[in-house]
Design a protein around this motif. Structure first.
Motif, PDB file in Angstrom:
ATOM      1  N   TYR A  35       1.422   6.090 -44.314  1.00 19.59           N
ATOM      2  CA  TYR A  35       0.579   6.852 -43.951  1.00 19.59           C
ATOM      3  C   TYR A  35       0.851   8.440 -44.245  1.00 19.59           C
ATOM      4  O   TYR A  35      -0.281   9.497 -44.142  1.00 19.59           O
ATOM      5  CB  TYR A  35       0.672   6.909 -42.264  1.00 19.59           C
ATOM      6  CG  TYR A  35      -0.051   5.646 -41.665  1.00 19.59           C
ATOM      7  CD1 TYR A  35      -1.227   5.393 -42.313  1.00 19.59           C
ATOM      8  CD2 TYR A  35       0.246   5.187 -40.407  1.00 19.59           C
ATOM      9  CE1 TYR A  35      -2.017   4.152 -41.835  1.00 19.59           C
ATOM     10  CE2 TYR A  35      -0.477   4.047 -39.958  1.00 19.59           C
ATOM     11  CZ  TYR A  35      -1.608   3.646 -40.675  1.00 19.59           C
ATOM     12  OH  TYR A  35      -2.270   2.337 -40.025  1.00 19.59           O
ATOM     13  N   HIS A  36       2.001   8.736 -44.620  1.00 17.28           N
ATOM     14  CA  HIS A  36       2.146  10.280 -44.714  1.00 17.28           C
ATOM     15  C   HIS A  36       2.246  10.564 -46.530  1.00 17.28           C
ATOM     16  O   HIS A  36       2.259  11.443 -46.602  1.00 17.28           O
ATOM     17  CB  HIS A  36       3.705  10.584 -44.460  1.00 17.28           C
ATOM     18  CG  HIS A  36       4.053  10.287 -42.960  1.00 17.28           C
ATOM     19  ND1 HIS A  36       3.321  11.053 -42.099  1.00 17.28           N
ATOM     20  CD2 HIS A  36       4.700   9.152 -42.271  1.00 17.28           C
ATOM     21  CE1 HIS A  36       3.462  10.659 -40.793  1.00 17.28           C
ATOM     22  NE2 HIS A  36       4.567   9.569 -40.871  1.00 17.28           N
ATOM     23  N   SER A  37       1.852   9.505 -47.170  1.00 21.10           N
ATOM     24  CA  SER A  37       1.847   9.677 -48.587  1.00 21.10           C
ATOM     25  C   SER A  37       0.433  10.402 -48.982  1.00 21.10           C
ATOM     26  O   SER A  37      -0.638   9.779 -48.368  1.00 21.10           O
ATOM     27  CB  SER A  37       1.913   8.348 -49.137  1.00 21.10           C
ATOM     28  OG  SER A  37       1.430   8.401 -50.810  1.00 21.10           O
ATOM     29  N   ARG A  38       0.290  11.401 -49.860  1.00 20.56           N
ATOM     30  CA  ARG A  38      -1.060  12.187 -50.441  1.00 20.56           C
ATOM     31  C   ARG A  38      -0.734  12.647 -51.565  1.00 20.56           C
ATOM     32  O   ARG A  38       0.342  13.420 -52.137  1.00 20.56           O
ATOM     33  CB  ARG A  38      -1.191  13.282 -49.577  1.00 20.56           C
ATOM     34  CG  ARG A  38      -1.899  12.906 -48.085  1.00 20.56           C
ATOM     35  CD  ARG A  38      -2.166  13.970 -47.254  1.00 20.56           C
ATOM     36  NE  ARG A  38      -2.998  15.112 -47.727  1.00 20.56           N
ATOM     37  CZ  ARG A  38      -4.382  14.810 -47.368  1.00 20.56           C
ATOM     38  NH1 ARG A  38      -4.811  14.033 -46.778  1.00 20.56           N
ATOM     39  NH2 ARG A  38      -5.131  15.713 -47.864  1.00 20.56           N
ATOM     40  N   TYR A  40      -7.408  13.549 -52.762  1.00 20.45           N
ATOM     41  CA  TYR A  40      -6.436  13.179 -52.164  1.00 20.45           C
ATOM     42  C   TYR A  40      -6.307  11.831 -52.117  1.00 20.45           C
ATOM     43  O   TYR A  40      -7.086  11.152 -50.948  1.00 20.45           O
ATOM     44  CB  TYR A  40      -5.682  14.056 -51.192  1.00 20.45           C
ATOM     45  CG  TYR A  40      -5.473  15.337 -51.536  1.00 20.45           C
ATOM     46  CD1 TYR A  40      -4.266  16.066 -52.061  1.00 20.45           C
ATOM     47  CD2 TYR A  40      -6.541  16.317 -51.257  1.00 20.45           C
ATOM     48  CE1 TYR A  40      -4.138  17.099 -52.624  1.00 20.45           C
ATOM     49  CE2 TYR A  40      -6.363  17.650 -51.720  1.00 20.45           C
ATOM     50  CZ  TYR A  40      -5.029  18.112 -52.346  1.00 20.45           C
ATOM     51  OH  TYR A  40      -5.119  19.374 -52.744  1.00 20.45           O
ATOM     52  N   LYS A  96      -4.993   8.370 -50.076  1.00 18.24           N
ATOM     53  CA  LYS A  96      -4.382   8.065 -48.708  1.00 18.24           C
ATOM     54  C   LYS A  96      -4.420   6.617 -48.443  1.00 18.24           C
ATOM     55  O   LYS A  96      -5.553   6.157 -48.594  1.00 18.24           O
ATOM     56  CB  LYS A  96      -4.934   9.141 -47.740  1.00 18.24           C
ATOM     57  CG  LYS A  96      -4.073   9.076 -46.362  1.00 18.24           C
ATOM     58  CD  LYS A  96      -4.865  10.129 -45.448  1.00 18.24           C
ATOM     59  CE  LYS A  96      -4.072  10.124 -44.275  1.00 18.24           C
ATOM     60  NZ  LYS A  96      -2.702  10.328 -44.397  1.00 18.24           N
ATOM     61  N   TRP A  97      -3.436   6.181 -47.877  1.00 15.63           N
ATOM     62  CA  TRP A  97      -3.697   4.614 -47.635  1.00 15.63           C
ATOM     63  C   TRP A  97      -3.871   4.608 -45.818  1.00 15.63           C
ATOM     64  O   TRP A  97      -3.227   5.270 -45.228  1.00 15.63           O
ATOM     65  CB  TRP A  97      -2.390   4.038 -47.576  1.00 15.63           C
ATOM     66  CG  TRP A  97      -2.205   2.652 -47.475  1.00 15.63           C
ATOM     67  CD1 TRP A  97      -2.989   1.638 -48.192  1.00 15.63           C
ATOM     68  CD2 TRP A  97      -1.337   1.954 -46.532  1.00 15.63           C
ATOM     69  NE1 TRP A  97      -2.790   0.323 -47.444  1.00 15.63           N
ATOM     70  CE2 TRP A  97      -1.756   0.419 -46.527  1.00 15.63           C
ATOM     71  CE3 TRP A  97      -0.275   2.414 -45.991  1.00 15.63           C
ATOM     72  CZ2 TRP A  97      -0.955  -0.477 -45.793  1.00 15.63           C
ATOM     73  CZ3 TRP A  97       0.272   1.488 -44.808  1.00 15.63           C
ATOM     74  CH2 TRP A  97      -0.181   0.052 -45.138  1.00 15.63           C
ATOM     75  N   SER A  98      -4.717   3.866 -45.593  1.00 18.79           N
ATOM     76  CA  SER A  98      -5.024   3.655 -44.182  1.00 18.79           C
ATOM     77  C   SER A  98      -4.596   2.501 -43.371  1.00 18.79           C
ATOM     78  O   SER A  98      -5.165   1.869 -42.479  1.00 18.79           O
ATOM     79  CB  SER A  98      -6.591   3.713 -44.073  1.00 18.79           C
ATOM     80  OG  SER A  98      -7.224   4.847 -44.659  1.00 18.79           O
ATOM     81  N   GLU A 146      -9.874  11.097 -50.644  1.00 22.33           N
ATOM     82  CA  GLU A 146     -10.468  11.888 -49.718  1.00 22.33           C
ATOM     83  C   GLU A 146     -10.785  13.257 -50.283  1.00 22.33           C
ATOM     84  O   GLU A 146     -10.111  13.458 -51.383  1.00 22.33           O
ATOM     85  CB  GLU A 146      -9.962  11.712 -48.230  1.00 22.33           C
ATOM     86  CG  GLU A 146      -9.730  10.256 -47.717  1.00 22.33           C
ATOM     87  CD  GLU A 146      -9.065  10.532 -46.590  1.00 22.33           C
ATOM     88  OE1 GLU A 146      -8.574  11.621 -46.061  1.00 22.33           O
ATOM     89  OE2 GLU A 146      -8.837   9.493 -45.550  1.00 22.33           O
TER      90      GLU A 146
END
Length: 288
Positions: free
Chosen positions: A170-173, A186, A188-190, A200
């Protein structure tokens, strides 16, 4: 010597039997064509099977080195293909000078091969451990990739091991761009599906289509530009309607990652010092 003589005297009949058997087999196979051909074909089959097993064992134990070499080679080839695309698309310039600049750019990066020793894909805060650490040249915030594309970013480092924050966290960007389009956002995994992530903050005026490839933008000091991320499969509007949200099928199979490469950027220290100096200068200006 005495023990040897006692042994021979005690078991001489068995020894004589074995000698006679060997002599009889030699005479049988040497002076009879049919039996000789049977022996020849059988011995060849046995020897061939032994060689086959030996080759299979040797090949199995050499797979580790082969996988490491393939991982690095795939990464380099993907980067070179991307650079060649850019050169081909800009033929009006001096291609010789452009090629030298691209090769110089690639020379800034060094790959540190590593193996994944632990991994998870079913949590919100998935982490990955690799068998390379500080003594191998690995540092925090270095990018990690495999032969198929982006894996994640180094999060913690010890002397011989490192913890990687993969895309599936979750914190990976990670800064990404759409290949040949230039627009970026960016990654991002949800959660949920380990093969799907989202890009996004893609601007509304961006032009692209389903099936376009997404790659690293190179706007950060973590990844060089052109490292494969995945393919666009769906396009959505953001919640505020001011940007696009792209559904991306990741090129990396995180459930089957074994060999990876840590990307060491030789110029990262200089750029980091420059950014820190700029931030310090801004802080001092604000205080005044």
């Amino acid at each position: 010597m005495r023990n040897l003589l006692e042994f021979l005297s005690k078991y001489y009949h068995w020894l004589l039997f074995l000698v006679l058997e060997v002599v009889s087999f030699v005479l049988l196979f040497q002076y009879n064509s049919y039996q000789g051909s049977v022996w020849f074909s059988t011995s060849n089959a046995v020897v061939g099977k032994v060689y086959e097993v030996d080759a299979a064992i040797e090949s199995f134990f050499s797979l580790t080195m082969v996988n490491e070499n393939l991982t690095q080679r795939n990464f380099y080839l993907e980067r070179q293909v991307n650079q060649l695309r850019r050169l081909y698309a800009d033929m009006t310039r001096d291609t010789t000078a452009a090629e030298r600049a691209e090769l110089e750019f690639l020379g800034r990066y060094e790959l540190i091969p590593a193996k994944v020793v632990s991994n998870s894909i079913d949590r919100a805060d998935n982490l990955m451990t690799i068998d390379r650490g500080r003594k191998d040249g690995v540092e925090v915030d270095m990018g990690v990739a495999c032969g198929n594309g982006v894996v994640g970013v180094v999060y913690l480092v010890s002397d011989h091991y490192s913890v990687v924050m993969p895309v599936l966290n979750y914190h990976s960007r990670i800064s990404c761009s759409i290949r040949h389009r230039g627009y970026f956002g960016y990654l991002k995994w949800s959660g949920g599906d380990a093969s799907i992530a989202y890009v996004e903050d893609v601007p509304r005026h961006a032009k692209f289509k389903r099936g376009d490839w997404v790659e690293t933008s190179g706007y950060s000091s973590i990844f060089p530009p052109g490292v494969l991320v995945g393919k666009i499969v769906e396009v959505y509007n953001s919640r505020d309607g001011l940007s696009y949200k792209l559904k991306v099928h990741l090129s990396t199979d995180f459930g089957n990652v074994r060999d990876v490469c840590v990307i060491s950027d030789k110029g990262i220290a200089e750029r980091t010092r420059l950014m820190e100096a700029a931030r310090d200068s801004m802080r001092q200006g604000n205080k005044e």
